[in-house]
Design a protein around this motif. Structure first.
Motif, PDB file in Angstrom:
ATOM      1  N   ALA A 172      50.633  95.612  64.150  1.00 20.08           N
ATOM      2  CA  ALA A 172      50.479  94.541  63.317  1.00 20.08           C
ATOM      3  C   ALA A 172      51.123  93.209  63.783  1.00 20.08           C
ATOM      4  O   ALA A 172      52.422  93.140  63.761  1.00 20.08           O
ATOM      5  N   GLY A 173      50.328  92.183  64.244  1.00 19.00           N
ATOM      6  CA  GLY A 173      50.760  91.003  64.982  1.00 19.00           C
ATOM      7  C   GLY A 173      50.849  89.999  63.782  1.00 19.00           C
ATOM      8  O   GLY A 173      50.741  90.153  62.739  1.00 19.00           O
ATOM      9  N   TRP A 174      50.865  88.708  64.426  1.00 17.78           N
ATOM     10  CA  TRP A 174      50.390  87.533  63.407  1.00 17.78           C
ATOM     11  C   TRP A 174      48.999  87.780  62.838  1.00 17.78           C
ATOM     12  O   TRP A 174      48.808  86.933  61.926  1.00 17.78           O
ATOM     13  N   MET A 175      48.024  88.110  63.440  1.00 15.17           N
ATOM     14  CA  MET A 175      46.809  88.341  62.810  1.00 15.17           C
ATOM     15  C   MET A 175      47.059  89.475  61.698  1.00 15.17           C
ATOM     16  O   MET A 175      46.161  88.903  60.721  1.00 15.17           O
ATOM     17  N   ALA A 176      47.919  90.029  61.475  1.00 15.04           N
ATOM     18  CA  ALA A 176      48.011  90.914  60.417  1.00 15.04           C
ATOM     19  C   ALA A 176      49.136  90.276  59.375  1.00 15.04           C
ATOM     20  O   ALA A 176      48.777  90.456  58.242  1.00 15.04           O
ATOM     21  N   MET A 177      50.021  89.728  59.720  1.00 14.93           N
ATOM     22  CA  MET A 177      50.956  89.287  59.082  1.00 14.93           C
ATOM     23  C   MET A 177      50.966  87.723  58.763  1.00 14.93           C
ATOM     24  O   MET A 177      51.442  87.506  57.681  1.00 14.93           O
TER      25      MET A 177
END
Length: 360
Positions: free
Chosen positions: A258-263
């Motif tokens: 979970a990187g910035w595409m998820a968060m």
């Protein structure tokens, strides 16, 4: 989530105003039905694609609460022809003239609210700028409908004390009520006096002269709201479920998918006394680990580590273990995903989803 909704409803009822929830946070018809007063609204949206989605779900009373661009008026007219009472927002004579012209061409008035700048945070007309207010109002009624005034106390997100939140709420109310009075004194209609932000909605002590409150993030809350003091971590009802995919033991890192595409890339807590990185890490049941945060992120990779300056220990997380990450900004994080699940314990899961909302 239900507790958060009930909390704000009860508070606003005690102050004698109605709730027009901002649905950009949830982006879900299922959640909207829980928070709106009726299945048809009222509601607030931030894009016309959201408006079309909620209209298809039966919502008929909406404010599109972003300054209107003339090119979007055709879509507004189509929604209105389909039976949706959607109002637009503006703060210039040019926009008012465009709305009035489009209304005359269509043969029916498009309703609009004048946005008021209550705290210098964003757009809007200053509440004591009578000349500009009246010029906008008079241009609008040449075909369009002046439905009222609207403001948003965005600067309240920078408040750090309870008194500062109370003061922000008071300033927000004074500004929008003052603007409404200027219009009425000049003989212009102003039936709606709308304000709202989640912080001020929870700390307002007097809403006299106000007809409705708009708020959105109160449904889920997030770490920014926790840092302001509006809620507690236990009130946050939105999390991202992530899986452990690696370790960098010499660096004290656990890698998750979970990187910035998820968060999202929102780092709103970095301006607060306690920075939560990209999010606060919990076990799979949602119980926070002490001082364990998503400290950094790439597009798909997240780096879980101990908060700088803390003596906490990393939890023993193995490849394939799951963690839940609480977001800085629920609206921005929710918008990264094409759907989610509303979880009520292990045996009660209700799926909810929405299309990805682009521009329009």
């Amino acid at each position: 989530m239900d507790r958060n909704i009930a909390r704000l409803r009860q508070r606003l009822a005690s102050l004698g105003v109605s709730l027009r929830p901002h649905l950009k946070t949830a982006k879900s018809a299922d959640v909207a039905r829980r928070v709106m007063t009726t299945p048809e609204g009222p509601a607030t949206v931030s894009t016309l694609k959201e408006a079309a989605y909620f209209a298809a779900a039966g919502v008929k009373d909406m404010i599109y609460a972003v300054g209107i661009a003339p090119a979007k008026l055709a879509k507004v007219q189509q929604l209105r022809q389909d039976g949706v009472d959607i109002a637009v927002v503006l703060d210039t004579v040019e926009q008012a003239e465009a709305v009035a012209a489009a209304s005359r061409a269509a043969g029916h008035a498009i309703p609009a609210l004048i946005e008021i700048d209550c705290d210098g945070h964003r757009s809007g007309v200053l509440p004591d700028d009578a000349d500009r207010l009246l010029a906008i109002g008079r241009a609008l009624v040449q075909g369009g409908e002046l439905r009222g005034v609207l403001t948003h106390a965005g600067a309240s997100y920078g408040a750090r004390t309870e008194q500062a939140l109370v003061d922000a709420a008071s300033q927000e109310r004074r500004a929008v009520v003052q603007a409404a009075q200027i219009l009425r004194d000049a003989g212009l209609p102003c039936p709606t006096v709308s304000l709202g932000s989640t912080p001020t909605a929870h700390f307002a002590t007097d809403l006299s002269g106000v007809t409705e409150v708009r708020a959105g993030v109160f449904v889920f809350f997030d770490l920014v709201m926790t840092g302001i003091g509006v809620c507690k971590v236990d009130d946050i009802a939105l999390s991202v479920l992530a899986t452990v995919i690696g370790h960098q033991q010499e660096k004290g890192w656990v890698l998750v998918d979970a990187g910035w595409m998820a968060m999202s890339q929102d780092r709103g807590t970095s301006k607060q006394p306690v920075s939560q990185g990209y999010g606060l890490v919990c076990d799979s049941s949602g119980k926070p680990y002490a001082d364990i945060i998503l400290a950094d992120a790439n597009q798909e990779h997240g780096i879980v580590t101990v908060r700088p300056g803390s003596g906490a220990m990393l939890p023993d997380l193995k490849i394939g273990d799951r963690v839940r990450i609480l977001p800085n900004h629920a609206c921005a994080t929710g918008a990264q995903h094409a759907g989610y699940k509303v979880v009520r314990g292990a045996s009660d899961i209700v799926a909810a989803s929405w299309p990805r909302f682009g521009g329009w």
